[in-house]
Motif scaffolding. Structure first.
Motif, PDB file in Angstrom:
ATOM      1  N   ASP A  78       5.072  -5.318   7.063  1.00  0.00           N
ATOM      2  CA  ASP A  78       6.492  -5.182   6.584  1.00  0.00           C
ATOM      3  C   ASP A  78       6.818  -6.388   5.487  1.00  0.00           C
ATOM      4  O   ASP A  78       8.002  -6.736   5.173  1.00  0.00           O
ATOM      5  CB  ASP A  78       7.584  -5.404   7.681  1.00  0.00           C
ATOM      6  N   ASP A  79       5.853  -6.833   5.078  1.00  0.00           N
ATOM      7  CA  ASP A  79       5.812  -7.894   3.897  1.00  0.00           C
ATOM      8  C   ASP A  79       5.192  -7.408   2.569  1.00  0.00           C
ATOM      9  O   ASP A  79       4.008  -7.042   2.762  1.00  0.00           O
ATOM     10  CB  ASP A  79       5.218  -9.408   4.372  1.00  0.00           C
ATOM     11  N   LEU A  80       5.901  -6.914   1.467  1.00  0.00           N
ATOM     12  CA  LEU A  80       5.533  -6.233   0.490  1.00  0.00           C
ATOM     13  C   LEU A  80       4.409  -6.856  -0.110  1.00  0.00           C
ATOM     14  O   LEU A  80       3.531  -6.225  -0.472  1.00  0.00           O
ATOM     15  CB  LEU A  80       6.471  -6.014  -0.426  1.00  0.00           C
ATOM     16  N   ALA A  81       4.372  -8.284  -0.335  1.00  0.00           N
ATOM     17  CA  ALA A  81       3.355  -8.942  -1.265  1.00  0.00           C
ATOM     18  C   ALA A  81       2.095  -8.877  -0.282  1.00  0.00           C
ATOM     19  O   ALA A  81       0.989  -8.816  -1.061  1.00  0.00           O
ATOM     20  CB  ALA A  81       3.877 -10.392  -1.447  1.00  0.00           C
ATOM     21  N   ALA A  82       2.270  -9.030   0.836  1.00  0.00           N
ATOM     22  CA  ALA A  82       0.869  -9.069   1.689  1.00  0.00           C
ATOM     23  C   ALA A  82       0.229  -7.778   1.577  1.00  0.00           C
ATOM     24  O   ALA A  82      -1.124  -7.654   1.547  1.00  0.00           O
ATOM     25  CB  ALA A  82       1.222  -9.557   3.198  1.00  0.00           C
ATOM     26  N   ALA A  83       1.046  -6.763   1.573  1.00  0.00           N
ATOM     27  CA  ALA A  83       0.523  -5.271   1.739  1.00  0.00           C
ATOM     28  C   ALA A  83      -0.333  -4.934   0.263  1.00  0.00           C
ATOM     29  O   ALA A  83      -1.132  -4.147   0.140  1.00  0.00           O
ATOM     30  CB  ALA A  83       1.611  -4.139   1.796  1.00  0.00           C
ATOM     31  N   LEU A  84       0.436  -5.510  -0.757  1.00  0.00           N
ATOM     32  CA  LEU A  84      -0.206  -5.265  -2.174  1.00  0.00           C
ATOM     33  C   LEU A  84      -1.527  -6.343  -2.942  1.00  0.00           C
ATOM     34  O   LEU A  84      -2.008  -5.764  -3.472  1.00  0.00           O
ATOM     35  CB  LEU A  84       0.879  -5.579  -3.339  1.00  0.00           C
ATOM     36  N   GLY A  85      -1.602  -7.164  -1.870  1.00  0.00           N
ATOM     37  CA  GLY A  85      -2.761  -8.118  -2.261  1.00  0.00           C
ATOM     38  C   GLY A  85      -4.246  -7.546  -2.293  1.00  0.00           C
ATOM     39  O   GLY A  85      -4.513  -6.704  -1.221  1.00  0.00           O
ATOM     40  N   GLY A  86      -4.792  -7.500  -3.446  1.00  0.00           N
ATOM     41  CA  GLY A  86      -6.077  -7.116  -3.639  1.00  0.00           C
ATOM     42  C   GLY A  86      -6.108  -5.493  -3.990  1.00  0.00           C
ATOM     43  O   GLY A  86      -7.212  -5.005  -4.115  1.00  0.00           O
ATOM     44  N   ALA A  87      -4.880  -4.809  -3.915  1.00  0.00           N
ATOM     45  CA  ALA A  87      -5.050  -3.253  -3.799  1.00  0.00           C
ATOM     46  C   ALA A  87      -5.463  -2.831  -5.294  1.00  0.00           C
ATOM     47  O   ALA A  87      -5.105  -3.572  -6.438  1.00  0.00           O
ATOM     48  CB  ALA A  87      -3.746  -2.643  -3.576  1.00  0.00           C
ATOM     49  N   TRP A  88      -6.284  -1.656  -5.376  1.00  0.00           N
ATOM     50  CA  TRP A  88      -6.666  -1.399  -6.805  1.00  0.00           C
ATOM     51  C   TRP A  88      -5.776  -0.120  -7.361  1.00  0.00           C
ATOM     52  O   TRP A  88      -5.452   0.117  -8.372  1.00  0.00           O
ATOM     53  CB  TRP A  88      -8.134  -0.637  -6.693  1.00  0.00           C
ATOM     54  N   LEU A  89      -5.127   0.450  -6.123  1.00  0.00           N
ATOM     55  CA  LEU A  89      -3.952   1.368  -6.517  1.00  0.00           C
ATOM     56  C   LEU A  89      -2.841   1.127  -5.675  1.00  0.00           C
ATOM     57  O   LEU A  89      -2.942   0.791  -4.249  1.00  0.00           O
ATOM     58  CB  LEU A  89      -4.673   2.870  -6.060  1.00  0.00           C
ATOM     59  N   VAL A  90      -1.333   1.410  -6.219  1.00  0.00           N
ATOM     60  CA  VAL A  90      -0.254   1.461  -5.446  1.00  0.00           C
ATOM     61  C   VAL A  90       0.447   2.737  -5.555  1.00  0.00           C
ATOM     62  O   VAL A  90       0.626   3.112  -6.656  1.00  0.00           O
ATOM     63  CB  VAL A  90       0.589   0.268  -5.771  1.00  0.00           C
TER      64      VAL A  90
END
Length: 307
Positions: A78-90
């Motif tokens: 439920d934390d957007l920045a944490a979910a996006l960390g390191g992702a190659w695709l969003v």
């Protein structure tokens, strides 16, 4: 910035799915079929956790039917920045409202890795309509999923500035996850399949709105004549009638000549809270809210009509 990846290049990097609703959780499911991690974000962490439970329940059957792959891990956030960390695709899969999507993409742009590819799952809005707060629009495109794992085709479409390497990367990598992309050659509301499906769906709604047929009649004929597992009304119930209405309103805004009857019938169901599978009742009645299945017929006297 180079936006070209192979499947080996993304090893160890997660996919981030933003939105854990009906399609968001199914998108996460597909990206969990080759091991690795999927970060699934929803502002309501209970929704995200419920989506993870759906993936964990469904994934073994998908892998067994496919005969290949390995189970990945889906992590709720439920934390957007944490979910996006390191992702190659969003992949964004939130409601079809630009007032939600535009600011959200600004937040994603600020928090995601500099080389991450951006894709909206929007089924009716071109990515160019929501890109104003994205700094580098060349990494952004439409990647529209249908209803995986049973409908695994996907639309790819440029935002008008998309780096061709983004589309080539997705065309190469997505089949590794059992997703088969087709590229729209020019910007088009509804892309490829959805433009055709919209006409089928709209006319199906019209024959019911006009009292020519019941939903079961239309669905039954589609299943018998075309061998489909579900007919148009069952599929609309699965998607959510509120989502279907949002999409139809967008089409109507661009094409004022479209008939109003189909939207009026959908509005009656949405106003009554009968949204389909998600609420437990739509054109069909289900065992409970969120319980999938073919559904049972609603007694004629309890159906909503335009009369």
């Amino acid at each position: 910035m180079a936006y070209s990846f192979t499947f080996d290049d993304i090893s160890g990097r997660p996919v981030a799915v933003v939105g854990a609703g009906t399609l968001g959780r199914r998108i996460a499911l597909m990206f969990a079929t080759r091991g690795g991690t999927v970060a699934l974000y929803d502002p309501n962490v209970d929704v995200a956790r419920d989506a993870v439970a759906f993936v964990e329940k469904t994934l073994p059957g998908v892998l067994e039917e496919r005969g290949s792959g390995s189970p990945g891990t889906v992590v709720p956030h439920d934390d957007l920045a944490a979910a996006l960390g390191g992702a190659w695709l969003v992949v964004e899969a939130v409601p079809e409202r630009l007032d939600i999507k535009i600011p959200l993409w600004g937040e994603i742009d600020a928090a995601a890795d500099a080389d991450a590819l951006f894709a909206t799952n929007s089924s009716s809005y071109a990515s160019s309509t929501m890109s104003e707060r994205i700094t580098d629009k060349s990494r952004f495109c439409n990647l529209h999923f249908y209803m995986p794992p049973t409908a695994d085709a996907a639309d790819l479409m440029s935002d008008g500035e998309t780096d061709p390497a983004v589309l080539e990367t997705l065309k190469t990598v997505l089949p590794e996850f059992g997703v088969h992309p087709f590229v729209a050659r020019r910007e088009s509301t509804g892309f490829i399949f959805n433009r055709v499906w919209a006409a089928v769906k709209r006319e199906s709604l019209a024959v019911v709105a006009e009292g020519v047929a019941d939903p079961e009649d239309v669905d039954g004929m589609f299943k018998i004549n075309w061998g489909m597992r579900a007919g148009p009304f069952q599929m609309m119930d699965q998607v959510g009638l509120d989502v279907v209405l949002d999409i139809e309103e967008h089409y109507a805004a661009e094409n004022p000549h479209l008939p109003a009857g189909p939207r009026a019938l959908l509005e009656k169901y949405v106003d009554a809270g009968r949204l389909g599978v998600k609420s437990g009742e739509g054109f069909y009645r289900y065992a409970g809210p969120g319980v999938p299945g073919p559904g049972e017929s609603v007694p004629r006297e309890e159906r909503l009509t335009l009369e």
